[in-house]
Scaffold this motif. Structure first.
Motif, PDB file in Angstrom:
ATOM      1  N   GLU B 267     -35.687  12.199 -13.942  1.00  0.00           N
ATOM      2  CA  GLU B 267     -36.311  12.524 -15.225  1.00  0.00           C
ATOM      3  C   GLU B 267     -36.223  11.361 -16.202  1.00  0.00           C
ATOM      4  OE1 GLU B 267     -34.499  16.129 -16.506  1.00  0.00           O
ATOM      5  OE2 GLU B 267     -35.733  17.362 -15.165  1.00  0.00           O
ATOM      6  N   ALA B 268     -35.049  10.693 -16.206  1.00  0.00           N
ATOM      7  CA  ALA B 268     -34.892   9.563 -17.120  1.00  0.00           C
ATOM      8  C   ALA B 268     -35.896   8.465 -16.764  1.00  0.00           C
ATOM      9  CB  ALA B 268     -33.466   9.023 -17.059  1.00  0.00           C
ATOM     10  N   ALA B 269     -36.035   8.208 -15.466  1.00  0.00           N
ATOM     11  CA  ALA B 269     -36.980   7.171 -15.046  1.00  0.00           C
ATOM     12  C   ALA B 269     -38.400   7.567 -15.415  1.00  0.00           C
ATOM     13  CB  ALA B 269     -36.866   6.947 -13.540  1.00  0.00           C
ATOM     14  N   GLU B 270     -38.733   8.839 -15.184  1.00  0.00           N
ATOM     15  CA  GLU B 270     -40.081   9.295 -15.507  1.00  0.00           C
ATOM     16  C   GLU B 270     -40.346   9.239 -16.997  1.00  0.00           C
ATOM     17  OE1 GLU B 270     -40.190  13.159 -13.728  1.00  0.00           O
ATOM     18  OE2 GLU B 270     -40.134  12.304 -11.710  1.00  0.00           O
ATOM     19  N   LEU B 272     -39.341   7.267 -19.067  1.00  0.00           N
ATOM     20  CA  LEU B 272     -39.567   5.895 -19.542  1.00  0.00           C
ATOM     21  C   LEU B 272     -40.921   5.376 -19.083  1.00  0.00           C
ATOM     22  CD1 LEU B 272     -36.029   4.394 -18.930  1.00  0.00           C
ATOM     23  CD2 LEU B 272     -37.141   4.663 -21.130  1.00  0.00           C
TER      24      LEU B 272
END
Lengths: 256, 371
Positions: B267-270, B272
């Motif tokens: 989720e964090a990667a998405e 961003l």
């Protein structure tokens, strides 16, 4: 009817517009007919009992959750299944999670520069300068070379905020940013958020920190069972809640 | 009433009891802490005393050394090891059927290979140049093995054997199978039903049959489906068979690592704005592969030893070359020496892999403990 509600009805203005948004998790109806319009620079605090759909609501705004009915438009871009639109919205909308979700295999500095370099195509040096600037803003520039695992919870959350800011987002979403923190670390994170709010960034924050809501919010939204029950300016919201459910909720969280 | 104890503790003179520290303390805590452990300790000591001296005697003191032919070994059979067998047959075991006048070539190949591996093990040397060195090295190694140019005699790959064959098959196998395995693992976790089904079917099918069957199909059945006149090199077929096999196993190991990565990382990667491939390459895979190092190396080691199954298509890897050496009438019967020699070589390579992986794990540790 407030100005915001009118904006929502007419579908005009607003950097974020949610029109008749409905979402189900399987059979469970988590969001019911959500109409919400957020103006540029507005600070909104969303509260409500657990399971009321408040986290789901803000997660829909950057497409971490899909919705089944209605429409969400962020900065003029409609959120549909179109992956291009989704990526475009995500790079404009920063997100801070309850569990920080820093990348543990990268240093703090690398956490901050990764997305600007790979998504925004910013040269590495420039990305690092920006990263150091925002680390300064969240008051931990000296931790740049460390790994997230070496920082305290409060420091990690501040890094997470800085990581989002490095993408220069137009909107910041906060999903219970202080709920996983020890009490003595909550203040350092809230201080950073207050400072951010004072600079005029658009902000949606799911939180139970009512002091924070009073200080920075333009509007407080109360949700229960997937619906927006009540929204108002903080002063009115806290002193003169209209619905019974809001009164009950406020009495429960403010009683001690 | 409030009581406050705010004096700095005095750290003078207080020592732990003598019997709880030092070697004596260690022995008391670990070897003789209960009567059962004491009995076990004594039993194991007795076994060691009974076995180690005779073993040393057989391996070293009573062994027959040097280029003396089989007779002295026969004379003292059963007393000491016959290392003159290795002296005589060592080259056959190491290089298989490779023409003996040309054996300097596989020797050189191995030196080159081990040198490159040693360089690659040092992370500070990881660079584009190292990749070029591998590229050039691979070409040089193949030219050396095949010959046919620069006045070197041509050696068909059916004559290759011994350690170079073992190293070659396993290295090329793993280098190709690893990315394939990663892709299969990602495919198995994909949201796209078609991709997922293909990967699941492939992995389950390949894992469901023994390697020897895959090799057998590659060598015997596969050519039946080719039009007459078209042949694919036997060694290449075996290599492809091994790659396909290893990829299925590696895929499951990598999938295990992928499953251990918390949803929040995705989720964090998405959030961003990272797309699927960048998210995987920059965020998810580096973490998933790091935690997969122990099972990955486990698979590598197993695969390294499994290469010996190429005997089914008539190739003489290290172990099979040793077996071939034992068929010499004159030297018949010296199994122990032959197998021990192979075992030591296998052990050196496998243990190096194991040690290196532990070292790598430590270096990639970035404080996961506290999260």
């Amino acid at each position: 009817m407030t100005a915001h509600e009118m904006a929502a009805e007419t579908g005009q203005h607003g950097i974020i517009q949610m029109l008749g948004v409905n979402k189900w998790f399987g059979e469970f109806h988590v969001l019911r007919d959500i109409n919400l319009s957020v103006d540029q620079g507005e600070k909104i605090v969303i509260c409500g009992p657990s399971g009321s759909g408040k986290s789901t609501l803000i997660r829909c705004i950057n497409a971490l959750e899909e919705y089944q009915r209605g429409q969400i438009i962020v900065d003029g871009v409609p959120l549909t299944n179109n992956l291009k639109n989704i990526d475009a919205v995500r790079s404009e909308v920063g997100m801070v999670f309850q569990q920080f979700n820093l990348f543990p295999h990268l240093t703090v500095l690398e956490n901050l520069t990764l997305a600007p370099i790979w998504v925004r195509k910013v040269p590495k040096r420039e990305a690092e300068e920006t990263a150091m600037y925002f680390l300064g803003r969240v008051k931990i520039p000296e931790q740049a070379a460390k790994y997230p695992g070496q920082l305290s919870g409060g420091q990690q959350q501040r890094v997470a905020i800085a990581r989002s800011l490095c993408m220069r987002p137009k909107v910041m979403l906060f999903d219970e940013p202080t709920s996983a923190l020890d009490p003595e670390m909550i203040k350092e994170v809230l201080d950073v958020m207050i400072e951010l709010a004072n600079e005029g960034i658009t902000m949606l924050c799911v939180t139970h920190e009512m002091g924070f809501a009073r200080t920075v919010a333009n509007r407080v939204i109360f949700m229960d069972r997937g619906q927006i029950i009540e929204q108002n300016e903080p002063e009115e919201f806290f002193n003169n809640p209209q619905s019974e459910r809001t009164q009950l909720f406020l009495s429960q969280i403010l009683s001690h | 009433m409030t009581q406050v104890t705010d004096t700095t503790p005095q750290d003078e003179g207080e020592r732990p009891p003598a019997l709880s520290v030092g070697p004596l303390g260690w022995m008391r805590a670990n070897l003789f802490n209960t009567w059962f452990n004491s009995a076990l300790t004594i039993l194991i000591l007795w076994i060691l005393i009974e076995t180690i001296p005779p073993l040393l005697d057989w391996v070293i003191f009573s062994a027959v050394w040097g280029d003396v032919g089989p007779e002295p070994c026969r004379a003292g059979e059963g007393v000491g090891a016959c290392w003159s067998f290795i002296h005589e047959k060592g080259r056959l075991i190491l290089f298989g059927l490779y023409p003996s006048a040309e054996q300097w070539r596989p020797m050189l190949v191995m030196v080159l290979f081990i040198g490159l591996v040693a360089a690659s093990a040092r992370r500070e040397l990881w660079s584009r140049n190292l990749a070029y060195a591998w590229g050039i090295g691979a070409v040089v190694m193949f030219v050396l093995m095949y010959g046919g140019v620069f006045g070197m005699e041509y050696v068909s790959n059916t004559q290759w054997g011994g350690l170079p064959l073992t190293l070659g098959l396993s290295t090329i196998g793993l280098v190709v199978a690893f990315p394939l395995g990663v892709i299969l693992a990602l495919g198995r976790r994909s949201n796209m039903p078609a991709v997922r089904s293909i990967c699941v079917v492939y992995i389950e099918l390949i894992r469901g049959v023994p390697l020897i069957t895959v090799l057998f199909m590659a060598s015997v059945l596969f050519p039946l489906f080719l039009p007459t006149g078209v042949t694919i090199d036997k060694l290449l077929r075996a290599q492809v068979g091994m790659i396909l096999f290893a990829a299925a196993y590696l895929a499951e190991v990598v999938r295990g690592g992928l499953q251990a990565i918390p949803k929040g990382q995705y989720e964090a990667a998405e959030s961003l704005g990272l797309g699927y491939w960048r998210k995987m390459r920059l965020i998810i895979l580096p973490q998933a592969l790091r935690i997969s190092i122990p099972p990955l190396v486990n698979t590598f080691i197993g695969f390294f030893k499994d290469t010996t199954l190429v005997i089914i298509i008539g190739l003489f890897d290290l172990l099979n070359a040793a077996k071939a050496a034992l068929t010499d009438r004159e030297w018949a019967g010296f199994y122990m020496e032959g197998y021990l020699f192979c075992a030591i070589i296998y052990f050196v390579f496998c243990y190096s892999m194991s040690r290196y992986s532990q070292n790598l794990e430590r270096k990639l540790q970035t404080g996961h403990a506290r999260r």
